[in-house]
Design a protein around this motif. Structure first.
Motif, PDB file in Angstrom:
ATOM      1  N   PRO A 145       0.803  -1.222   0.000  1.00  0.00           N
ATOM      2  CA  PRO A 145       0.000   0.000   0.000  1.00  0.00           C
ATOM      3  C   PRO A 145       0.834   1.270   0.000  1.00  0.00           C
ATOM      4  N   GLY A 197      -7.146  -5.244  -1.719  1.00  0.00           N
ATOM      5  CA  GLY A 197      -7.501  -4.241  -0.724  1.00  0.00           C
ATOM      6  C   GLY A 197      -8.198  -3.058  -1.370  1.00  0.00           C
ATOM      7  N   SER A 198      -8.381  -1.999  -0.587  1.00  0.00           N
ATOM      8  CA  SER A 198      -9.076  -0.813  -1.103  1.00  0.00           C
ATOM      9  C   SER A 198      -8.556   0.424  -0.398  1.00  0.00           C
ATOM     10  N   GLY A 199      -8.846   1.589  -1.017  1.00  0.00           N
ATOM     11  CA  GLY A 199      -8.453   2.862  -0.431  1.00  0.00           C
ATOM     12  C   GLY A 199      -6.947   2.936  -0.210  1.00  0.00           C
ATOM     13  N   ARG A 200      -6.550   3.482   0.954  1.00  0.00           N
ATOM     14  CA  ARG A 200      -5.121   3.624   1.229  1.00  0.00           C
ATOM     15  C   ARG A 200      -4.464   2.299   1.589  1.00  0.00           C
ATOM     16  N   HIS A 201      -5.248   1.236   1.647  1.00  0.00           N
ATOM     17  CA  HIS A 201      -4.696  -0.094   1.919  1.00  0.00           C
ATOM     18  C   HIS A 201      -4.562  -0.927   0.652  1.00  0.00           C
ATOM     19  N   THR A 202      -4.650  -0.283  -0.507  1.00  0.00           N
ATOM     20  CA  THR A 202      -4.571  -1.016  -1.767  1.00  0.00           C
ATOM     21  C   THR A 202      -3.138  -1.421  -2.082  1.00  0.00           C
ATOM     22  N   HIS A 254      -2.526   0.164 -11.930  1.00  0.00           N
ATOM     23  CA  HIS A 254      -3.263  -0.560 -12.976  1.00  0.00           C
ATOM     24  C   HIS A 254      -2.422  -0.729 -14.243  1.00  0.00           C
ATOM     25  N   LEU A 289      -5.340  -5.806  -8.204  1.00  0.00           N
ATOM     26  CA  LEU A 289      -5.337  -4.949  -7.024  1.00  0.00           C
ATOM     27  C   LEU A 289      -5.925  -5.713  -5.844  1.00  0.00           C
ATOM     28  N   VAL A 336      -3.444   4.626  -7.734  1.00  0.00           N
ATOM     29  CA  VAL A 336      -4.028   3.354  -8.167  1.00  0.00           C
ATOM     30  C   VAL A 336      -3.998   3.229  -9.691  1.00  0.00           C
TER      31      VAL A 336
END
Length: 308
Positions: free
Chosen positions: A253, A276-281, A265, A274, A261
């Motif tokens: 992350p 996780g999501s947000g700042r934990h991606t 990609h 990818l 992000v």
């Protein structure tokens, strides 16, 4: 006269500490670990000399690699295959003879995993994550040398690290058919855990198992690299020039957030996913299914993320 450096040394010169090991399998024993430390303190290279058909354990391989030491297998460099000769101070490359270059078999040998984590939730967490993915169980034990003598306990391991702070700590970790090294250090005020494991054989762990390892490591890891080493079987390195063939890499992350992000990609790899999501991606990239050599994809990814 050259002063004594370590009782484990068979030969000491201004440039090298040479240790002879007449064994079929050479581990990172307490003697060799002490010899490596003494050589480093004295500004000399550690050179471990073995018969031509000896094999090294993975922890000893890492000990020599990190200390810029050499493996003298018979009269050849055990890691790179070129001929060696004694020049009176150390074993050096003999350019008068032809190197031996055995061809590696792609996808063979041991699975190899490295996980680098900044600010781990607890000491040894990444070793547990990797070991469970590779063996379906936690590490069996740890120690400062081989064979490991302590049963696995993250509390005991944390106490060992605290006693030695702020110095970096290296310990051997062992599981069912897997062995490696855990290094804990402090970089710019941040605790960094770097675990490197070898085994089981490539192909024993399913693709789903490797995907699970990437997913489990994604929230906390800074970097994960998975590959196969044709020159290593059952944690033992044979002499030769083989190097690990990368299979996949995960950028954590921290690096994804730094570049965005959309940038993740566009990672130049055969398969990009990818996690996780947000700042934990995090982003997990696999190299299979692309005609480009895995090494080229790996180098391209490191450049893409500014990690080269």
């Amino acid at each position: 006269m050259v002063e004594p450096v370590t009782p484990a040394a068979d030969r000491v010169t201004r440039e090298a500490v040479v240790v002879e090991q007449h064994r079929a399998v050479v581990p990172a024993t307490t003697w060799l670990v002490d010899a490596a430390k003494a050589a480093a303190r004295a500004g000399r290279a550690l050179q471990v000399r073995t018969p031509a058909d000896s094999r090294l354990t993975f922890p000893l391989e890492l000990l020599l690699r990190d200390g810029l030491g050499d493996w003298v297998a018979g009269d050849h460099d055990g890691f790179r295959g070129f001929p060696l000769a004694w020049n009176g101070l150390r074993f050096v490359r003999d350019d008068g003879r032809t190197p031996e270059r055995p061809a590696p078999a792609p996808g063979s040998g041991d699975l190899e995993v490295r996980i680098v984590t900044a600010d781990p939730p607890r000491v040894g967490a990444s070793a547990e994550t990797a070991m469970r993915a590779l063996t379906s169980g936690p590490p069996r034990g740890w120690g400062v040398a081989e064979p490991v003598t302590q049963p696995w306990s993250t509390d005991d391991l944390a106490g060992h690290v605290r006693q030695r702070e702020p110095r970096p700590v290296n310990v051997v970790v062992a599981g069912d058919g897997v062995i490696g090294r855990l290094r804990v250090s402090r970089v710019d005020g941040v605790v960094v855990e770097d675990v490197e494991l070898s085994g089981p054989a490539a192909g024993v762990v399913t693709r789903a198992g490797i995907e699970a390892l990437a997913a489990a490591s994604a929230p906390t890891a800074r970097l994960v690299v998975v590959g196969a080493h044709p020159g290593r079987r059952s944690g033992l390195r044979s002499p030769g020039v083989a190097t690990a063939l990368p299979y996949g890499v995960l950028f954590g992350p921290e690096l994804v957030a730094k570049n965005g992000v959309a940038h993740a990609h566009r990672a130049p790899a055969a398969r990009v996913k990818l996690l996780g999501s947000g700042r934990h991606t995090a982003v997990w990239c696999r190299f299979d299914g692309d005609p480009a050599p895995a090494y080229e994809q790996f180098a391209g990814l490191l450049h893409h993320f500014g990690a080269d």
